[in-house]
Design an enzyme around this catalytic site. Structure first.
Site, mmCIF file in Angstrom:
data_model
loop_
_atom_site.group_PDB
_atom_site.id
_atom_site.type_symbol
_atom_site.label_atom_id
_atom_site.label_comp_id
_atom_site.label_asym_id
_atom_site.label_seq_id
_atom_site.Cartn_x
_atom_site.Cartn_y
_atom_site.Cartn_z
ATOM 1 C CG ASP A 1 -1.935 -1.001 1.253
ATOM 2 O OD1 ASP A 1 -2.414 -1.306 0.160
ATOM 3 O OD2 ASP A 1 -2.287 -1.479 2.328
ATOM 4 C CG ASP B 1 -4.968 -2.586 8.850
ATOM 5 O OD1 ASP B 1 -4.204 -1.678 8.481
ATOM 6 O OD2 ASP B 1 -4.590 -3.754 9.026
HETATM 7 N N1 EPU Z 1 8.239 -0.220 10.783
HETATM 8 C C1 EPU Z 1 9.500 0.269 10.635
HETATM 9 N N2 EPU Z 1 10.542 -0.607 10.548
HETATM 10 C C2 EPU Z 1 10.364 -1.946 10.596
HETATM 11 C C3 EPU Z 1 9.054 -2.451 10.733
HETATM 12 C C4 EPU Z 1 8.009 -1.556 10.823
HETATM 13 O O1 EPU Z 1 9.717 1.485 10.593
HETATM 14 O O2 EPU Z 1 11.369 -2.697 10.529
HETATM 15 C C5 EPU Z 1 7.123 0.742 10.893
HETATM 16 C C6 EPU Z 1 6.300 0.771 9.616
HETATM 17 O O3 EPU Z 1 6.894 1.637 8.681
HETATM 18 C C7 EPU Z 1 4.963 1.253 10.105
HETATM 19 C C8 EPU Z 1 4.880 0.644 11.502
HETATM 20 O O4 EPU Z 1 6.215 0.313 11.878
HETATM 21 O O5 EPU Z 1 4.949 2.629 10.194
HETATM 22 C C9 EPU Z 1 3.989 -0.570 11.587
HETATM 23 O O6 EPU Z 1 4.515 -1.599 10.778
HETATM 24 P P1 EPU Z 1 4.244 -3.137 11.068
HETATM 25 O O7 EPU Z 1 5.528 -3.858 10.821
HETATM 26 O O8 EPU Z 1 3.594 -3.311 12.385
HETATM 27 O O9 EPU Z 1 3.181 -3.487 9.953
HETATM 28 P P2 EPU Z 1 3.331 -4.438 8.704
HETATM 29 O O10 EPU Z 1 3.773 -5.790 9.144
HETATM 30 O O11 EPU Z 1 4.071 -3.762 7.630
HETATM 31 C C10 EPU Z 1 0.876 -5.303 8.980
HETATM 32 C C11 EPU Z 1 -0.332 -5.414 8.094
HETATM 33 C C12 EPU Z 1 -0.927 -4.050 7.841
HETATM 34 C C13 EPU Z 1 -1.286 -3.435 9.177
HETATM 35 C C14 EPU Z 1 -0.058 -3.387 10.082
HETATM 36 C C15 EPU Z 1 -0.345 -2.860 11.465
HETATM 37 C C16 EPU Z 1 0.217 -7.301 6.710
HETATM 38 C C17 EPU Z 1 0.542 -7.820 5.360
HETATM 39 N N3 EPU Z 1 0.054 -6.008 6.819
HETATM 40 O O12 EPU Z 1 1.803 -4.504 8.260
HETATM 41 O O13 EPU Z 1 -2.109 -4.267 7.085
HETATM 42 O O14 EPU Z 1 -1.759 -2.131 8.962
HETATM 43 O O15 EPU Z 1 0.491 -4.705 10.215
HETATM 44 O O16 EPU Z 1 -1.346 -3.597 12.072
HETATM 45 O O17 EPU Z 1 0.052 -8.055 7.661
HETATM 46 C C18 EPU Z 1 -3.910 -3.678 5.726
HETATM 47 O O18 EPU Z 1 -4.332 -4.830 5.877
HETATM 48 O O19 EPU Z 1 -4.598 -2.759 5.231
HETATM 49 C C19 EPU Z 1 -2.550 -3.367 6.159
HETATM 50 C C20 EPU Z 1 -1.872 -2.310 5.746
#
Ligand code: EPU
Length: 436
Positions: free
Chosen positions: A126, A313
């Site tokens: 996204d 989300d």
């Molecule tokens: N972040 C960092 N560095 C990292 C990891 C994360 O800066 O090494 C930051 C990200 O940039 C972001 C925040 O931490 O600002 C949250 O990131 P997180 O790693 O928790 O999320 P994600 O694993 O990238 C998953 C879901 C998202 C959901 C988030 C939070 C999946 C595929 N995606 O993303 O889902 O918003 O967790 O709950 O599991 C959606 O479904 O619409 C969606 C975006």
């Protein structure tokens, strides 16, 4: 469900609708199934996943696994996915498919765990802000891995993958998942502090335990993983999609309707349901169902946070709901830096929302009118559709391939509960040029 590339040129045409009424069956969670599929890399043999949602990201993840050497069978009508690794997986993840979805990064932990090496392109996904992976990499480095950056991605090697004490800067969903998967087959004990606790992570951990992993603290901010030499492929039912359920719940409250949501776990939605009630909706919780009924909508403040906080989300959908509530609501977004990008589009419909940094002031009740919405992500696209249900005139939601990533058969299911919405090729609609 059609998922061919031409479908991405479709648009949704949405008109003001009667209150939505009926029954919706909630499928398995997008943000669980993609990780369960990735975790299949960890074991030889056949993994069988059920309650698999008919969303566009699933075939992309299947392509990635096939590129790694798996035989994958998808039957999305039956909600089934079978993944078979007869031979050792390839350590190079296929770049084309990897760059299409953010969840592809979830192959990193399993590949490093099983093969002690992985080469992978940086993932797509996204447009909701910078999405780094430094926490994933720092955790793997603490476990003995070294990281080489290439122009087209990263290479991670760990001849000696061992347990480690890791404290995450932020409870990152993706980092927690990758580290748990790698630690499950590392030598020794790994402790992850400040771990993310989302229901989808709990689902992944329970699946790994079924495969033979030794994980303690599932659902707590401290996870302790005792590595085992190998895991066994198993069958697993994907947990329900709490964000889909929450989107339908908002749709019911917004349109003053009455929806029964089946196959949900109300406990996964504690905070959104609390806010829905505070906003005036009537919410009845069953063992695995939810009934959401109309109420007079009132302003409410909410703050997005990692689970069990209010999910980011559901932020755009809730913003639409509160635009139709009496009074001024405040939303604070703490998870993604650009998740207010939906607001600019929503303002085109007459929404009265001011942004100051990561705060948004939403003034209701704003009369909404149809507009052409574009540049949206998966949740903003769904929110745009919801807004169209209570707006005068016609709302056109472009870039519907984003919505396809998270909501299977969205239009037929909306229509089944009375929504006036259709999906048509963009060429059949008179559209202005997309916003610059
Ligand atoms: N972040 C960092 N560095 C990292 C990891 C994360 O800066 O090494 C930051 C990200 O940039 C972001 C925040 O931490 O600002 C949250 O990131 P997180 O790693 O928790 O999320 P994600 O694993 O990238 C998953 C879901 C998202 C959901 C988030 C939070 C999946 C595929 N995606 O993303 O889902 O918003 O967790 O709950 O599991 C959606 O479904 O619409 C969606 C975006």
């Amino acid at each position: 469900m059609g998922l061919s590339p031409t479908d991405s040129a479709d648009v949704f045409v949405v008109r003001r609708s009667a209150p939505l009424r009926g029954v919706i069956t909630v499928p398995g969670a997008k943000n669980s199934v993609l990780k369960l599929m990735a975790a299949s890399i960890l074991a030889p043999g056949e993994t069988v996943l059920s309650n698999v949602p008919a969303i566009a990201d699933v075939p992309v993840m299947a392509d990635i696994l096939q590129g790694l050497g798996a035989e994958v069978t998808l039957d999305l009508d039956a909600g089934l996915c079978t993944i078979r690794f007869d031979d050792e997986p390839d350590w190079h993840a296929p770049a084309d498919a990897v760059t299409r979805i953010r969840a592809s990064i979830s192959c990193l932990g399993p590949l490093v765990g099983r093969l002690r090496r992985c080469r992978i392109a940086l993932p797509g996904g996204d447009n909701i802000g910078k999405r780094g992976i430094e926490m994933h990499l720092a955790g793997l480095e603490a476990m003995g891995a070294s990281v080489i950056e290439h122009a087209d991605g990263i290479e991670v090697r760990a001849e000696d993958l061992h347990g480690a004490q890791i404290t995450l800067d932020f409870p990152s969903v993706g980092a927690t998942e990758n580290l748990v998967m790698a630690a499950s087959v590392a030598d020794g004990r790994t402790i992850i502090d400040n771990a993310a606790r989302e229901p989808e992570i709990q689902d992944l951990c329970a699946f790994l335990v079924e495969m033979g992993a030794r994980i303690e603290g599932i659902g707590d901010p401290r996870l302790e993983i005792e590595g085992v030499p190998e895991l066994t492929a198993v069958s697993w039912r994907t947990c329900p999609d709490r964000i889909e359920a929450g989107t339908w719940a908002v749709a019911a409250a917004l349109t003053h309707g009455d929806l029964l949501l089946e196959h949900v776990r109300p406990a996964d939605l504690t905070m959104p349901l609390m806010k829905l009630r505070a906003a005036g909706a009537v919410v009845e919780e069953g063992a695995d169902s939810l009934r959401i009924k109309a109420g007079d909508l009132e302003a409410v403040n909410f703050v997005t946070l990692p689970y069990p906080g209010f999910p980011t989300d559901m932020q755009p959908q809730f913003m639409v709901l509160l635009s139709q509530a009496q009074g001024t609501s405040m939303c604070t977004e703490n998870v993604f830096e650009s998740r207010f990008s939906f607001v600019e589009q929503f303002r085109k419909m007459g929404a009265d929302i001011d942004i100051d940094g990561h705060h948004a002031l939403i003034r209701g009740v704003a009369p909404l009118h149809g507009a052409v919405l574009d540049g949206l992500d998966v949740r903003a696209g769904a929110a745009g559709v919801l807004a169209g249900l209570v707006a005068d005139g016609e709302t056109i939601v472009r870039d519907v391939h984003h919505v396809d990533r998270g909501y299977g058969d969205f239009v037929p299911r909306l229509r089944s509960i009375g929504a006036d919405v259709e999906r048509v090729p963009a060429s059949e609609v008179d559209l202005p040029a997309p916003d610059a």
